[in-house]
Design a protein around this motif. Structure first.
Motif, PDB file in Angstrom:
ATOM      1  N   LEU A 128       0.835  -1.216   0.000  1.00 24.20           N
ATOM      2  CA  LEU A 128       0.000   0.000   0.000  1.00 24.20           C
ATOM      3  C   LEU A 128       0.862   1.256   0.000  1.00 24.20           C
ATOM      4  O   LEU A 128       0.519   2.252  -0.643  1.00 24.20           O
ATOM      5  CB  LEU A 128      -0.938  -0.003   1.217  1.00 24.20           C
ATOM      6  N   GLY A 129       1.986   1.198   0.705  1.00 22.69           N
ATOM      7  CA  GLY A 129       2.889   2.358   0.762  1.00 22.69           C
ATOM      8  C   GLY A 129       3.543   2.649  -0.567  1.00 22.69           C
ATOM      9  O   GLY A 129       4.126   3.711  -0.777  1.00 22.69           O
ATOM     10  N   HIS A 138       1.698   2.058  -3.473  1.00 22.90           N
ATOM     11  CA  HIS A 138       0.592   2.282  -4.430  1.00 22.90           C
ATOM     12  C   HIS A 138      -0.439   3.238  -3.819  1.00 22.90           C
ATOM     13  O   HIS A 138      -1.472   2.788  -3.307  1.00 22.90           O
ATOM     14  CB  HIS A 138      -0.073   0.937  -4.778  1.00 22.90           C
ATOM     15  N   PRO A 139      -0.155   4.564  -3.902  1.00 26.89           N
ATOM     16  CA  PRO A 139      -1.029   5.539  -3.243  1.00 26.89           C
ATOM     17  C   PRO A 139      -2.485   5.456  -3.699  1.00 26.89           C
ATOM     18  O   PRO A 139      -3.403   5.680  -2.891  1.00 26.89           O
ATOM     19  CB  PRO A 139      -0.423   6.890  -3.636  1.00 26.89           C
ATOM     20  N   ASP A 140      -2.734   5.121  -4.981  1.00 26.36           N
ATOM     21  CA  ASP A 140      -4.121   5.055  -5.464  1.00 26.36           C
ATOM     22  C   ASP A 140      -4.880   3.914  -4.779  1.00 26.36           C
ATOM     23  O   ASP A 140      -6.043   4.066  -4.360  1.00 26.36           O
ATOM     24  CB  ASP A 140      -4.139   4.879  -6.995  1.00 26.36           C
ATOM     25  N   ILE A 141      -4.202   2.783  -4.604  1.00 27.02           N
ATOM     26  CA  ILE A 141      -4.851   1.630  -3.951  1.00 27.02           C
ATOM     27  C   ILE A 141      -5.021   1.927  -2.454  1.00 27.02           C
ATOM     28  O   ILE A 141      -6.071   1.634  -1.865  1.00 27.02           O
ATOM     29  CB  ILE A 141      -4.035   0.339  -4.198  1.00 27.02           C
ATOM     30  N   LEU A 142      -4.019   2.589  -1.875  1.00 25.57           N
ATOM     31  CA  LEU A 142      -4.112   2.983  -0.457  1.00 25.57           C
ATOM     32  C   LEU A 142      -5.345   3.868  -0.241  1.00 25.57           C
ATOM     33  O   LEU A 142      -6.124   3.663   0.695  1.00 25.57           O
ATOM     34  CB  LEU A 142      -2.834   3.727  -0.039  1.00 25.57           C
ATOM     35  N   LYS A 143      -5.537   4.829  -1.137  1.00 25.21           N
ATOM     36  CA  LYS A 143      -6.666   5.766  -1.016  1.00 25.21           C
ATOM     37  C   LYS A 143      -7.988   4.982  -1.044  1.00 25.21           C
ATOM     38  O   LYS A 143      -8.882   5.224  -0.243  1.00 25.21           O
ATOM     39  CB  LYS A 143      -6.601   6.766  -2.192  1.00 25.21           C
ATOM     40  N   ARG A 144      -8.061   4.018  -1.970  1.00 29.87           N
ATOM     41  CA  ARG A 144      -9.304   3.244  -2.099  1.00 29.87           C
ATOM     42  C   ARG A 144      -9.569   2.440  -0.827  1.00 29.87           C
ATOM     43  O   ARG A 144     -10.700   2.352  -0.358  1.00 29.87           O
ATOM     44  CB  ARG A 144      -9.175   2.323  -3.322  1.00 29.87           C
ATOM     45  N   GLU A 176       3.834   5.515   3.658  1.00 30.77           N
ATOM     46  CA  GLU A 176       4.703   5.451   2.465  1.00 30.77           C
ATOM     47  C   GLU A 176       5.737   4.374   2.718  1.00 30.77           C
ATOM     48  O   GLU A 176       6.205   4.228   3.856  1.00 30.77           O
ATOM     49  CB  GLU A 176       5.479   6.756   2.323  1.00 30.77           C
ATOM     50  N   THR A 177       6.109   3.658   1.681  1.00 33.87           N
ATOM     51  CA  THR A 177       7.145   2.631   1.839  1.00 33.87           C
ATOM     52  C   THR A 177       8.514   3.253   1.605  1.00 33.87           C
ATOM     53  O   THR A 177       8.713   3.951   0.611  1.00 33.87           O
ATOM     54  CB  THR A 177       6.896   1.494   0.824  1.00 33.87           C
ATOM     55  N   VAL A 178       9.425   2.982   2.532  1.00 34.66           N
ATOM     56  CA  VAL A 178      10.782   3.529   2.401  1.00 34.66           C
ATOM     57  C   VAL A 178      11.751   2.363   2.225  1.00 34.66           C
ATOM     58  O   VAL A 178      11.963   1.581   3.147  1.00 34.66           O
ATOM     59  CB  VAL A 178      11.177   4.317   3.680  1.00 34.66           C
ATOM     60  N   GLU A 179      12.265   2.227   1.006  1.00 36.65           N
ATOM     61  CA  GLU A 179      13.279   1.189   0.784  1.00 36.65           C
ATOM     62  C   GLU A 179      14.646   1.813   1.020  1.00 36.65           C
ATOM     63  O   GLU A 179      14.961   2.835   0.425  1.00 36.65           O
ATOM     64  CB  GLU A 179      13.179   0.628  -0.636  1.00 36.65           C
TER      65      GLU A 179
END
Ligand code: HEM
Length: 492
Positions: free
Chosen positions: A318-319, A321-327, A462-465
């Motif tokens: 989710l972090g 893919h902001p659009d999927i997170l929003k959904r 947000e995903t932090v790699e």
């Protein structure tokens, strides 16, 4: 001295040569290709000498023999088969379960906490599984949901008041939560969710992949004789504390009038009923405190890290893919409003999109990468007509099948619309399959979804790699995502 040394080296080399040849011929005679990179120790050699997880080494073998229905692998003198074709995997796990009902983990009698469902086999396992199954029925889960919900709410408070957890050590933070949640829901330990529990230290240590635990695990898979001869134990360090804690809990619960319908209640009922007996065979087991402590111990070990990995898997996706997170967040907000600002059992069950996201995340990151079984009677695998003899060790692919483009179009793409709940079970196995499927799957899913719903209602992520990107830890069966964290930002 030098002569003795030379002689030993020659004996070892001769042994390695003949053992390797024997293993290779054994499988070639059965029409099965043989993994030649190490004919004696198979994937265990790379596992012990390298820095990758065992599932990654199996994945390399999978890609090397793309059309083989199974691959023979070196395992000293025990015939071992790595099953790659989904129909064969399905036979091992489900359709021919009677021939593969044993998980194949070794344990020594004096390793009290290893006398748990995961390690048990035969009649003892069957009896214990029957007794433990009622703990996780839909009705029981609904009854205990208020505890799951409270743990998730406490977790949000914990996150809010500890900003140092917002961008680092995410996996540790998640295991801390899962430990508190399972302690509360299964054992009723602690009125408040506790984040500094001795259970957490034990849970982390019990399966943490150290060099010694990796060697012990490899020996247990390579030779049961050596494992027994050396009297190796997995969990002796935790016996005193864990058995003591469970004894204390059971004695305390015996005095209480009100029932909580959790693991401790079931244990007391089991002890009241006396010897546990299998109706068919008459086989009996006495439910001692020690035996029940071993089951409780394993629920911790089995429940905490895989569930934390599952939640982490969802957050990582989710972090990114902001659009999927929003959904997902919109769904949570709508359902929350519909249920009068409560995330009840029914509210969580109504979140269909969250469910799809969870399933797809576990396709990409199944917390357990592959499974093991031991053949308990001679049989034949359907694809390739492969004869398997009693005693053969079996390894079945999970991660590999989840990532195979023959079964999933663009497998590396995160796509929650794949509708995995309709997927044939031979292609989708994050909780295993067949008679030994994860007993806690429903509970784990509920706990994970409840935590996700509460956290994502309160935080953006947000995903932090980190430098070098996501990688996996050198684990035995587990996927441990490393070098990646989640950045949490409060929404309110
Ligand atoms: C998302 C979290 C979890 C995942 C992905 C997971 C996955 C698995 C897998 C793959 C297996 C092996 C199944 C097989 O061999 O076919 C397993 C077995 C098992 N799991 Fe889980 N598990 C999770 C959470 C839990 C929880 C919360 C509990 C208990 C509270 C639990 C208890 C067990 C037990 C007792 C077994 C052994 C079953 C047997 O041998 O009969 N698991 N799990």
């Amino acid at each position: 001295m030098i002569v003795l040394l030379l002689l030993s080296v020659v004996i070892i080399l001769v042994y390695v040569y003949f053992n390797g040849k024997y293993n290779e011929n054994y499988w070639k005679k059965r029409g099965v290709p043989y993994y030649e990179d190490n004919k004696v120790l198979g994937p265990y050699w790379d596992f012990l000498t390298g820095d990758r997880a065992l599932f990654q080494i199996f994945y390399d073998i999978y890609k090397k023999y793309p059309n083989a229905p199974a691959v023979g692998i070196g395992s000293l003198v025990t015939p071992s088969l790595y099953v790659t074709d989904p129909t064969n995997v399905h036979a091992v796990m489900q359709t021919d379960f009677a021939s593969f009902s044993d998980r194949g983990f070794e344990k020594n009698e004096s390793d009290i906490l290893a006398d748990n469902i995961l390690f048990m086999h035969g009649r003892r396992w069957k009896l214990m599984r029957q007794l433990m199954t009622p703990l996780f029925t839909a009705a029981k889960l609904k009854n205990m949901y208020y505890i799951v919900d409270k743990s998730a709410l406490d977790f949000v408070d914990y996150l809010k008041s500890n900003p140092d957890t917002w961008e680092r050590n995410t996996f540790d933070t998640l295991t801390t939560f899962c430990c508190a949640a399972i302690g509360a829901a299964v054992f009723g330990i602690g009125e408040q969710s506790t984040y500094d529990s001795p259970f957490l230290k034990i849970t982390r240590a019990a399966f943490y992949p150290s060099w010694w635990s990796n060697i012990r695990f490899s020996i247990s898979n390579l030779s049961s004789t050596v494992f027994k001869l050396l009297n190796l134990k997995y969990f002796s360090d935790y016996e005193k504390f864990f058995i003591g804690a469970i004894k204390q809990l059971l004695r305390q619960r015996e005095q209480e009038k009100t029932k909580r319908h959790d693991f401790a209640d079931i244990c007391i009922q089991i002890q009241k009923n006396g010897a546990m007996k299998d109706g068919e065979t008459g086989y009996e087991v006495i439910p001692t405190d020690e035996l029940l402590a071993a089951q409780a111990f394993f629920f911790y070990v089995a429940g905490v890290e895989p569930t934390a990995t599952a939640i982490f898997a969802v957050l990582i996706q989710l972090g990114k893919h902001p659009d999927i997170l929003k959904r997902v967040q919109n769904e949570i907000i709508d359902v929350y409003a519909k249920y009068n600002k409560q995330l009840t059992y029914d509210a969580i069950s109504e979140m269909q999109y969250l469910d799809k996201v969870f399933n797809e995340s576990l396709r990409i990151f199944p917390p357990i990468g592959f499974l093991t079984r031991r053949c308990v009677r001679d049989t034949v695998l359907p694809v390739g007509n492969i004869k398997v003899k009693k005693g053969t060790r079996m390894y079945t692919a999970i991660y590999e099948i989840h990532h195979d483009p023959r079964y999933y179009e663009y497998p590396e793409v995160f796509d929650p619309e794949r509708n995995l709940s309709d997927q044939k079970s031979e292609f989708y196995m994050p909780f295993g399959n067949g008679g030994r499927i994860c007993i806690g799957a429903r509970f784990a899913k509920l706990q994970a979804k409840s935590a996700l719903a509460h956290v994502l209602r309160n935080f953006n992520i947000e995903t932090v790699e980190h430098k070098g990107g996501l990688r996996f830890g050198k684990d035995q069966v587990q996927l441990r995502m490393k070098n990646v964290d989640i950045k949490f930002t409060p929404r309110y």
